[in-house]
Write a protein that holds these residues in place. Structure first.
Motif, PDB file in Angstrom:
ATOM      1  N   LEU A 159      -5.152   5.554  -3.750  1.00 33.65           N
ATOM      2  CA  LEU A 159      -5.657   5.968  -5.061  1.00 33.65           C
ATOM      3  C   LEU A 159      -4.602   5.612  -6.095  1.00 33.65           C
ATOM      4  N   ALA A 160      -4.756   4.435  -6.699  1.00 36.97           N
ATOM      5  CA  ALA A 160      -3.802   3.983  -7.712  1.00 36.97           C
ATOM      6  C   ALA A 160      -4.096   4.706  -9.018  1.00 36.97           C
ATOM      7  N   THR A 161      -3.080   5.302  -9.601  1.00 37.85           N
ATOM      8  CA  THR A 161      -3.314   6.162 -10.763  1.00 37.85           C
ATOM      9  C   THR A 161      -2.312   5.902 -11.868  1.00 37.85           C
ATOM     10  N   ASN A 162      -2.768   6.106 -13.096  1.00 33.43           N
ATOM     11  CA  ASN A 162      -1.829   6.183 -14.226  1.00 33.43           C
ATOM     12  C   ASN A 162      -1.768   7.602 -14.755  1.00 33.43           C
ATOM     13  N   MET A 163      -2.389   8.515 -13.984  1.00 33.86           N
ATOM     14  CA  MET A 163      -2.374   9.958 -14.258  1.00 33.86           C
ATOM     15  C   MET A 163      -2.888  10.304 -15.650  1.00 33.86           C
ATOM     16  N   SER A 164      -3.921   9.587 -16.060  1.00 34.39           N
ATOM     17  CA  SER A 164      -4.524   9.849 -17.360  1.00 34.39           C
ATOM     18  C   SER A 164      -5.621  10.900 -17.228  1.00 34.39           C
ATOM     19  N   ASP A 165      -6.146  11.330 -18.353  1.00 35.56           N
ATOM     20  CA  ASP A 165      -7.157  12.387 -18.369  1.00 35.56           C
ATOM     21  C   ASP A 165      -8.557  11.892 -18.012  1.00 35.56           C
ATOM     22  N   ASN A 166      -8.743  10.561 -17.909  1.00 40.50           N
ATOM     23  CA  ASN A 166     -10.089  10.027 -17.707  1.00 40.50           C
ATOM     24  C   ASN A 166     -10.331   9.535 -16.287  1.00 40.50           C
ATOM     25  N   GLU A 167      -9.572  10.037 -15.323  1.00 43.53           N
ATOM     26  CA  GLU A 167      -9.722   9.575 -13.946  1.00 43.53           C
ATOM     27  C   GLU A 167     -10.542  10.525 -13.079  1.00 43.53           C
ATOM     28  N   ALA A 168     -11.124  11.551 -13.677  1.00 51.40           N
ATOM     29  CA  ALA A 168     -11.828  12.571 -12.892  1.00 51.40           C
ATOM     30  C   ALA A 168     -12.995  11.980 -12.107  1.00 51.40           C
ATOM     31  N   GLY A 231       1.933  -4.628  -7.554  1.00 43.20           N
ATOM     32  CA  GLY A 231       2.393  -3.478  -6.803  1.00 43.20           C
ATOM     33  C   GLY A 231       1.287  -2.819  -6.003  1.00 43.20           C
ATOM     34  N   ILE A 232       0.104  -2.692  -6.604  1.00 42.80           N
ATOM     35  CA  ILE A 232      -1.033  -2.073  -5.917  1.00 42.80           C
ATOM     36  C   ILE A 232      -1.440  -2.902  -4.706  1.00 42.80           C
ATOM     37  N   VAL A 233      -1.572  -4.219  -4.903  1.00 45.99           N
ATOM     38  CA  VAL A 233      -1.998  -5.100  -3.808  1.00 45.99           C
ATOM     39  C   VAL A 233      -0.956  -5.112  -2.693  1.00 45.99           C
ATOM     40  N   CYS A 234       0.328  -5.236  -3.055  1.00 44.81           N
ATOM     41  CA  CYS A 234       1.385  -5.291  -2.042  1.00 44.81           C
ATOM     42  C   CYS A 234       1.496  -3.990  -1.265  1.00 44.81           C
ATOM     43  N   PHE A 235       1.427  -2.855  -1.962  1.00 43.95           N
ATOM     44  CA  PHE A 235       1.498  -1.564  -1.282  1.00 43.95           C
ATOM     45  C   PHE A 235       0.354  -1.412  -0.291  1.00 43.95           C
ATOM     46  N   ALA A 241      -4.067  -0.495   4.158  1.00 45.67           N
ATOM     47  CA  ALA A 241      -5.063   0.442   3.635  1.00 45.67           C
ATOM     48  C   ALA A 241      -6.476  -0.035   3.912  1.00 45.67           C
ATOM     49  N   ASP A 242      -7.384   0.907   4.086  1.00 52.69           N
ATOM     50  CA  ASP A 242      -8.793   0.571   4.307  1.00 52.69           C
ATOM     51  C   ASP A 242      -9.539   0.412   2.989  1.00 52.69           C
ATOM     52  N   MET A 243      -8.974   0.946   1.908  1.00 45.13           N
ATOM     53  CA  MET A 243      -9.613   0.845   0.598  1.00 45.13           C
ATOM     54  C   MET A 243      -8.582   1.084  -0.496  1.00 45.13           C
ATOM     55  N   ILE A 244      -8.731   0.355  -1.599  1.00 48.42           N
ATOM     56  CA  ILE A 244      -7.991   0.615  -2.829  1.00 48.42           C
ATOM     57  C   ILE A 244      -8.974   1.199  -3.835  1.00 48.42           C
ATOM     58  N   SER A 245      -8.574   2.232  -4.544  1.00 52.16           N
ATOM     59  CA  SER A 245      -9.450   2.813  -5.564  1.00 52.16           C
ATOM     60  C   SER A 245      -8.692   2.934  -6.869  1.00 52.16           C
ATOM     61  N   MET A 246      -9.386   2.639  -7.979  1.00 55.00           N
ATOM     62  CA  MET A 246      -8.739   2.693  -9.289  1.00 55.00           C
ATOM     63  C   MET A 246      -9.783   2.638 -10.389  1.00 55.00           C
ATOM     64  N   SER A 270      -7.008  -8.949  -4.128  1.00 60.21           N
ATOM     65  CA  SER A 270      -6.936  -8.161  -2.905  1.00 60.21           C
ATOM     66  C   SER A 270      -7.974  -8.623  -1.888  1.00 60.21           C
ATOM     67  N   LYS A 271      -7.559  -8.702  -0.647  1.00 63.16           N
ATOM     68  CA  LYS A 271      -8.499  -9.013   0.435  1.00 63.16           C
ATOM     69  C   LYS A 271      -9.069  -7.739   1.043  1.00 63.16           C
ATOM     70  N   ARG A 272      -8.619  -6.599   0.534  1.00 59.67           N
ATOM     71  CA  ARG A 272      -9.110  -5.315   1.023  1.00 59.67           C
ATOM     72  C   ARG A 272     -10.189  -4.775   0.090  1.00 59.67           C
ATOM     73  N   PRO A 273     -11.085  -3.929   0.574  1.00 62.47           N
ATOM     74  CA  PRO A 273     -12.121  -3.359  -0.301  1.00 62.47           C
ATOM     75  C   PRO A 273     -11.498  -2.641  -1.494  1.00 62.47           C
ATOM     76  N   VAL A 274     -12.086  -2.854  -2.670  1.00 63.47           N
ATOM     77  CA  VAL A 274     -11.585  -2.228  -3.893  1.00 63.47           C
ATOM     78  C   VAL A 274     -12.722  -1.449  -4.543  1.00 63.47           C
ATOM     79  N   LEU A 275     -12.511  -0.164  -4.724  1.00 68.46           N
ATOM     80  CA  LEU A 275     -13.482   0.700  -5.394  1.00 68.46           C
ATOM     81  C   LEU A 275     -13.034   0.919  -6.833  1.00 68.46           C
ATOM     82  N   THR A 276     -13.896   0.577  -7.778  1.00 67.12           N
ATOM     83  CA  THR A 276     -13.577   0.782  -9.190  1.00 67.12           C
ATOM     84  C   THR A 276     -14.626   1.677  -9.835  1.00 67.12           C
ATOM     85  N   ALA A 277     -14.155   2.464 -10.791  1.00 67.35           N
ATOM     86  CA  ALA A 277     -15.040   3.292 -11.595  1.00 67.35           C
ATOM     87  C   ALA A 277     -14.642   3.110 -13.045  1.00 67.35           C
TER      88      ALA A 277
END
Length: 280
Positions: A159-168, A231-235, A241-246, A270-277
């Motif tokens: 769960l890649a985050t910038n810790m903003s108020d709009n990630e709920a 950084g997100i892709v490398c981590f 990871a089975d999924m990246i979300s952001m 990324s070659k891994r599944p990426v979930l975006t909202a």
């Protein structure tokens, strides 16, 4: 999750996305909507294939009728290959982006699962440049799939985050997936030269973020890299990871040209599944 939209061009990559969507549907008892859009470059929207053709050329009408018949047969063959899952097929003509948007609105879709060719560039995404628009503009979450998954589970979710108020919205989706798959969430902050701050301060903010959103079964990760997307892709690669979300920001026009989108870059590389909202 009740309805999952899977756009397809009948390619191998699209089939990878369909396999992933089918696995999710089995787990959540969701209905799949399998969509193919016969592209017409001059169209600014999409129409059902039952509509009258705009061309008066008999040869063009014959060609389109054959193409529609072939596409319908391919959709039905894919539908019939997945036993035990409710699959509705949709065949549209027009612009793929508008076709997907129309289906999302018409069917109240909860999730789009689609294929991407990844590092070949955004213009090489499954349905061309329309896919970038979908990731950026979709009113529901989008899960992009590149390679065929090694597992049918999501044991580890970044769960890649910038810790903003709009990630709920994103966090709630990830928590829902975690509940279904008993996943571990790896909360990630990427430190870059432009956003650098002390680990002590970052970890305190991350703990506050996790508490605010009621996260469980998670750990905190601070990763140093030149850019956030790298950084997100490398981590994710390092921890397999089975999924990246952001989240992705729905910027358009000049704002998008200037700021771009970290999420779109991650989807692209990324070659891994990426979930975006999307957030505004």
């Amino acid at each position: 999750m009740k309805k999952i939209l899977v756009p397809t061009d009948f390619s191998k990559i699209a089939n990878n996305a369909l396999d992933e969507a089918a696995n999710i549907a089995k787990k959540t008892n969701a209905e799949l909507i399998l969509l193919h859009v016969i592209e017409e470059g001059s169209s600014s929207g999409s129409i059902n294939v039952t509509a009258d053709f705009s061309s008066d050329d008999p040869q063009e009408q014959i060609f389109m009728l054959k193409l529609i018949g072939k596409s319908r047969d391919q959709l039905h063959a894919l539908r019939d290959a997945y036993a035990g899952i409710t699959i509705t097929t949709e065949l549209r003509m027009g612009n793929p982006f508008h076709g997907i948007t129309d289906i999302v609105n018409d069917h109240n879709v909860d999730l789009i699962v689609m294929g991407t060719t990844g590092s070949s560039g955004m213009d090489e995404l499954l349905i061309g440049s329309n896919a970038e628009k979908i990731v950026r503009h979709a009113k529901c979450p989008v899960l992009t799939i590149n390679e065929k998954a090694d597992t049918t589970s999501y044991d580890n979710i970044v769960l890649a985050t910038n810790m903003s108020d709009n990630e709920a919205v994103l966090v709630n989706i990830v928590k829902s997936i975690q509940s279904e798959y008993n996943s571990k969430i790896h909360l990630l902050w990427v430190n870059t030269p432009n956003t650098f701050e002390r680990d002590k301060n970052t970890k305190a903010r991350m703990e506050q973020f996790a508490t605010l959103h009621g996260l469980t079964n998670y750990n905190l990760n601070i990763y140093n890299d030149v850019t956030e997307e790298e950084g997100i892709v490398c981590f994710a690669e390092e921890m397999k990871a089975d999924m990246i979300s952001m989240v992705t920001h729905r910027r358009t026009g000049i704002a998008h040209l200037i700021a771009g989108s970290i999420a779109e870059d991650v989807v692209n590389h990324s070659k891994r599944p990426v979930l975006t909202a999307g957030v505004k």
